[in-house]
Design an enzyme around this catalytic site. Structure first.
Site, PDB file in Angstrom:
ATOM      1  N   SER A 127       0.810  -1.227   0.000  1.00 45.73           N
ATOM      2  CA  SER A 127       0.000   0.000   0.000  1.00 45.73           C
ATOM      3  C   SER A 127       0.839   1.271   0.000  1.00 45.73           C
ATOM      4  O   SER A 127       0.281   2.364   0.004  1.00 45.73           O
ATOM      5  CB  SER A 127      -0.909   0.035   1.228  1.00 45.73           C
ATOM      6  OG  SER A 127      -1.799  -1.024   1.198  1.00 45.73           O
ATOM      7  N   ARG A 139       0.221  -9.430  24.483  1.00 41.55           N
ATOM      8  CA  ARG A 139      -0.849  -9.358  25.487  1.00 41.55           C
ATOM      9  C   ARG A 139      -0.548 -10.079  26.788  1.00 41.55           C
ATOM     10  O   ARG A 139      -0.935  -9.619  27.855  1.00 41.55           O
ATOM     11  CB  ARG A 139      -2.155  -9.921  24.900  1.00 41.55           C
ATOM     12  CG  ARG A 139      -2.759  -9.024  23.843  1.00 41.55           C
ATOM     13  CD  ARG A 139      -4.054  -9.617  23.321  1.00 41.55           C
ATOM     14  NE  ARG A 139      -4.499  -8.915  22.138  1.00 41.55           N
ATOM     15  CZ  ARG A 139      -5.187  -9.481  21.152  1.00 41.55           C
ATOM     16  NH1 ARG A 139      -5.517 -10.764  21.222  1.00 41.55           N
ATOM     17  NH2 ARG A 139      -5.560  -8.770  20.101  1.00 41.55           N
ATOM     18  N   CYS A 189     -10.712  -8.665  20.166  1.00 35.55           N
ATOM     19  CA  CYS A 189     -12.009  -7.998  19.967  1.00 35.55           C
ATOM     20  C   CYS A 189     -13.144  -8.689  20.724  1.00 35.55           C
ATOM     21  O   CYS A 189     -14.115  -8.049  21.144  1.00 35.55           O
ATOM     22  CB  CYS A 189     -12.334  -7.924  18.482  1.00 35.55           C
ATOM     23  SG  CYS A 189     -11.909  -9.387  17.544  1.00 35.55           S
ATOM     24  N   HIS A 229     -19.517  -8.562  17.045  1.00 37.20           N
ATOM     25  CA  HIS A 229     -19.370  -9.855  17.714  1.00 37.20           C
ATOM     26  C   HIS A 229     -20.453  -9.992  18.790  1.00 37.20           C
ATOM     27  O   HIS A 229     -20.729  -9.040  19.532  1.00 37.20           O
ATOM     28  CB  HIS A 229     -18.014  -9.949  18.418  1.00 37.20           C
ATOM     29  CG  HIS A 229     -16.849 -10.135  17.486  1.00 37.20           C
ATOM     30  ND1 HIS A 229     -16.967 -10.353  16.139  1.00 37.20           N
ATOM     31  CD2 HIS A 229     -15.508 -10.146  17.754  1.00 37.20           C
ATOM     32  CE1 HIS A 229     -15.761 -10.492  15.613  1.00 37.20           C
ATOM     33  NE2 HIS A 229     -14.869 -10.365  16.561  1.00 37.20           N
TER      34      HIS A 229
HETATM   35  N1  NAP Z   1     -10.576  -7.064  12.804  1.00 33.85           N
HETATM   36  C1  NAP Z   1     -10.836  -7.043  14.092  1.00 33.85           C
HETATM   37  O1  NAP Z   1     -11.992  -7.097  14.558  1.00 33.85           O
HETATM   38  C2  NAP Z   1      -9.698  -6.954  15.058  1.00 33.85           C
HETATM   39  C3  NAP Z   1     -10.022  -6.724  16.377  1.00 33.85           C
HETATM   40  C4  NAP Z   1      -9.017  -6.689  17.319  1.00 33.85           C
HETATM   41  C5  NAP Z   1      -7.712  -6.837  16.912  1.00 33.85           C
HETATM   42  N2  NAP Z   1      -7.410  -7.037  15.610  1.00 33.85           N
HETATM   43  C6  NAP Z   1      -6.002  -7.106  15.253  1.00 33.85           C
HETATM   44  O2  NAP Z   1      -5.675  -5.887  14.584  1.00 33.85           O
HETATM   45  C7  NAP Z   1      -4.673  -6.124  13.609  1.00 33.85           C
HETATM   46  C8  NAP Z   1      -5.173  -5.641  12.252  1.00 33.85           C
HETATM   47  O3  NAP Z   1      -6.298  -6.410  11.895  1.00 33.85           O
HETATM   48  P1  NAP Z   1      -7.257  -6.031  10.692  1.00 33.85           P
HETATM   49  O4  NAP Z   1      -8.472  -6.820  10.963  1.00 33.85           O
HETATM   50  O5  NAP Z   1      -7.363  -4.564  10.509  1.00 33.85           O
HETATM   51  O6  NAP Z   1      -6.438  -6.664   9.453  1.00 33.85           O
HETATM   52  P2  NAP Z   1      -6.448  -6.279   7.892  1.00 33.85           P
HETATM   53  O7  NAP Z   1      -7.750  -5.670   7.511  1.00 33.85           O
HETATM   54  O8  NAP Z   1      -5.984  -7.494   7.185  1.00 33.85           O
HETATM   55  O9  NAP Z   1      -5.321  -5.138   7.760  1.00 33.85           O
HETATM   56  C9  NAP Z   1      -3.963  -5.399   7.985  1.00 33.85           C
HETATM   57  C10 NAP Z   1      -3.166  -4.121   7.910  1.00 33.85           C
HETATM   58  O10 NAP Z   1      -1.815  -4.424   8.255  1.00 33.85           O
HETATM   59  C11 NAP Z   1      -0.961  -3.985   7.210  1.00 33.85           C
HETATM   60  N3  NAP Z   1       0.190  -4.888   7.104  1.00 33.85           N
HETATM   61  C12 NAP Z   1       0.172  -6.214   6.853  1.00 33.85           C
HETATM   62  N4  NAP Z   1       1.439  -6.692   6.814  1.00 33.85           N
HETATM   63  C13 NAP Z   1       2.260  -5.634   7.063  1.00 33.85           C
HETATM   64  C14 NAP Z   1       3.665  -5.458   7.136  1.00 33.85           C
HETATM   65  N5  NAP Z   1       4.512  -6.495   6.972  1.00 33.85           N
HETATM   66  N6  NAP Z   1       4.164  -4.226   7.363  1.00 33.85           N
HETATM   67  C15 NAP Z   1       3.330  -3.173   7.552  1.00 33.85           C
HETATM   68  N7  NAP Z   1       1.989  -3.271   7.492  1.00 33.85           N
HETATM   69  C16 NAP Z   1       1.462  -4.489   7.242  1.00 33.85           C
HETATM   70  C17 NAP Z   1      -1.817  -4.020   5.967  1.00 33.85           C
HETATM   71  O11 NAP Z   1      -1.230  -3.156   5.005  1.00 33.85           O
HETATM   72  P3  NAP Z   1      -1.325  -3.407   3.402  1.00 33.85           P
HETATM   73  O12 NAP Z   1      -2.472  -2.551   2.940  1.00 33.85           O
HETATM   74  O13 NAP Z   1      -0.020  -2.865   2.938  1.00 33.85           O
HETATM   75  O14 NAP Z   1      -1.518  -4.852   3.172  1.00 33.85           O
HETATM   76  C18 NAP Z   1      -3.121  -3.488   6.534  1.00 33.85           C
HETATM   77  O15 NAP Z   1      -3.065  -2.086   6.673  1.00 33.85           O
HETATM   78  C19 NAP Z   1      -4.352  -7.621  13.699  1.00 33.85           C
HETATM   79  O16 NAP Z   1      -3.263  -7.786  14.552  1.00 33.85           O
HETATM   80  C20 NAP Z   1      -5.603  -8.208  14.310  1.00 33.85           C
HETATM   81  O17 NAP Z   1      -5.343  -9.404  14.991  1.00 33.85           O
HETATM   82  C21 NAP Z   1      -8.378  -7.082  14.669  1.00 33.85           C
END
Ligand code: NAP
Length: 340
Positions: free
Chosen positions: A45, A104, A133, A247
């Site tokens: 990105s 965590r 979450c 959720h």
């Molecule tokens: N979704 C939920 O409900 C939720 C709730 C609590 C916690 N989380 C946690 O929050 C985090 C993000 O989750 P998400 O659901 O937002 O995931 P997601 O939609 O898949 O987004 C992932 C993000 O991380 C970036 N990324 C991936 N690999 C990377 C790297 N090597 N270097 C820098 N940036 C990188 C991606 O950038 P690109 O655009 O460049 O791919 C994107 O901006 C995770 O750790 C997840 O476990 C998620």
């Protein structure tokens, strides 16, 4: 000498993802004092833009130098990125607030839901973890009951939205739903272990040797840590459902002192961030929490075979379950004057 603009340098690692995108909106809505915003992501990105306060800002690759002079860095990317880069933030004097599961359970990393255990921030060492979450909504429903009557044992079954698995989870549901609508066979699952459209999948994350999924194990241990109840029995089943956002959890709580439904509802309604849904036969559903920060609780009723109470809880996994809780942690750090 020119006066420094008020506010903080804030970086968001994962600014293009499901949580990162919501985090930018939450920073705007809550008027968090941002002087400079640095959106970061992977090479994929880099060069694209995200909008913040009506200004398009270019996304850069997250690397240690991204954190020079940063006051707060929110990690909403991958566990391995948080593992390598969060210490780089701390080394440079900033505060890292991590949404991944990496830190965590570390002893010197506070795991915080501000309404429940904001005190855990005192004495922090620069790295703070935001719970899963599912855990956040769950402990928001348990804490008011614990304060009123103590906790003895909890049994929970979660019904988790596909956005809990980020953008890939949302896209997989949409792809499969589109194929079914057009009379084609749904494409094979990639993010989930079975087809999620028109289905329910009783496995979130990978299955461990003990028969419990990663999500179930996280829910148990994170709950114990946040509530400082290291032996609390919490029996968990985590299920993925074809809901985009929000959720849910069906919870059976055994308190040390038996609570009536009215007492439990009063305790829940008085707790900041919790709303009881009970009047006129209304029930809390995931659609009711989309875009909101409140945790909704309803269906409070006595168990027919014990002194326990059943309740049904829903929360927006991307907001209170992730972005809002992370921003509240930063606000709580400022309120308690805990910025280094
Ligand atoms: N979704 C939920 O409900 C939720 C709730 C609590 C916690 N989380 C946690 O929050 C985090 C993000 O989750 P998400 O659901 O937002 O995931 P997601 O939609 O898949 O987004 C992932 C993000 O991380 C970036 N990324 C991936 N690999 C990377 C790297 N090597 N270097 C820098 N940036 C990188 C991606 O950038 P690109 O655009 O460049 O791919 C994107 O901006 C995770 O750790 C997840 O476990 C998620």
């Amino acid at each position: 000498m020119a006066e420094r603009e008020p506010g903080f340098v804030v970086a968001v690692a994962g600014a293009t993802g499901a949580v990162g995108g919501v985090l930018l909106r939450v920073l705007e809505e809550r008027n968090f004092p941002v002087r400079e915003l640095r959106p970061l992501a992977s090479e994929r990105s880099a060069g694209s833009t995200v909008s913040f306060r009506n200004v398009d800002i270019e996304v850069e690759v997250a690397r240690p130098e991204s954190f020079e002079n940063a006051d707060f860095v929110f990690f909403a990317a991958t566990g391995s990125l948080s593992k390598t880069l969060a210490p780089e933030v701390v080394k440079r004097g900033g505060i890292a607030i991590d949404k991944s599961s990496t830190w965590r359970m570390h002893d010197d990393v506070p795991l915080v839901v501000p309404e429940v255990n904001g005190d855990a921030l005192e004495g922090h060492k620069g790295l703070i973890a935001c719970p899963n979450c599912t855990t956040i909504g769950f402990v928001m429903a348990l804490e008011p009951l614990r304060r009123r009557a103590g906790l003895e044992r909890v049994v929970v079954t979660t019904l988790q939205a596909v956005s809990g698995a980020g953008r890939p989870g949302l896209e997989e549901l949409e792809r499969q739903q589109a194929a079914i609508r057009e009379g084609r066979q749904a494409p094979d699952p990639e993010t989930f272990v079975a087809q999620i459209a028109d289905n329910v999948v009783p496995l979130c994350d990978v299955l461990g040797d003990d028969g419990y999924s990663g999500e179930e194990t996280k829910l148990l241990h994170e709950t114990r840590k946040i509530l400082s109840l290291p032996d609390l029995p919490v029996s968990t089943t985590c299920v993925r459902v074809p809901v985009p956002i929000g959720h849910s959890a069906s919870i059976l709580v055994h308190t040390e002192r038996a609570l009536s439904v009215a007492e439990a509802e009063a305790a829940l309604a008085a707790f900041p961030g919790v709303e009881v849904v009970a009047e006129n036969g209304r029930v809390p559903t995931p659609i009711d929490v989309v875009g909101r920060d409140q945790v909704l609780v309803g269906r409070v009723r006595k168990d027919l075979h014990s002194e326990g109470l059943w309740l049904f809880q829903v929360s927006d996994n991307l907001r209170k379950g992730a972005a809002t809780n992370a921003v509240q942690i930063a606000e709580e750090i400022l309120r308690r004057k805990l910025l280094h």
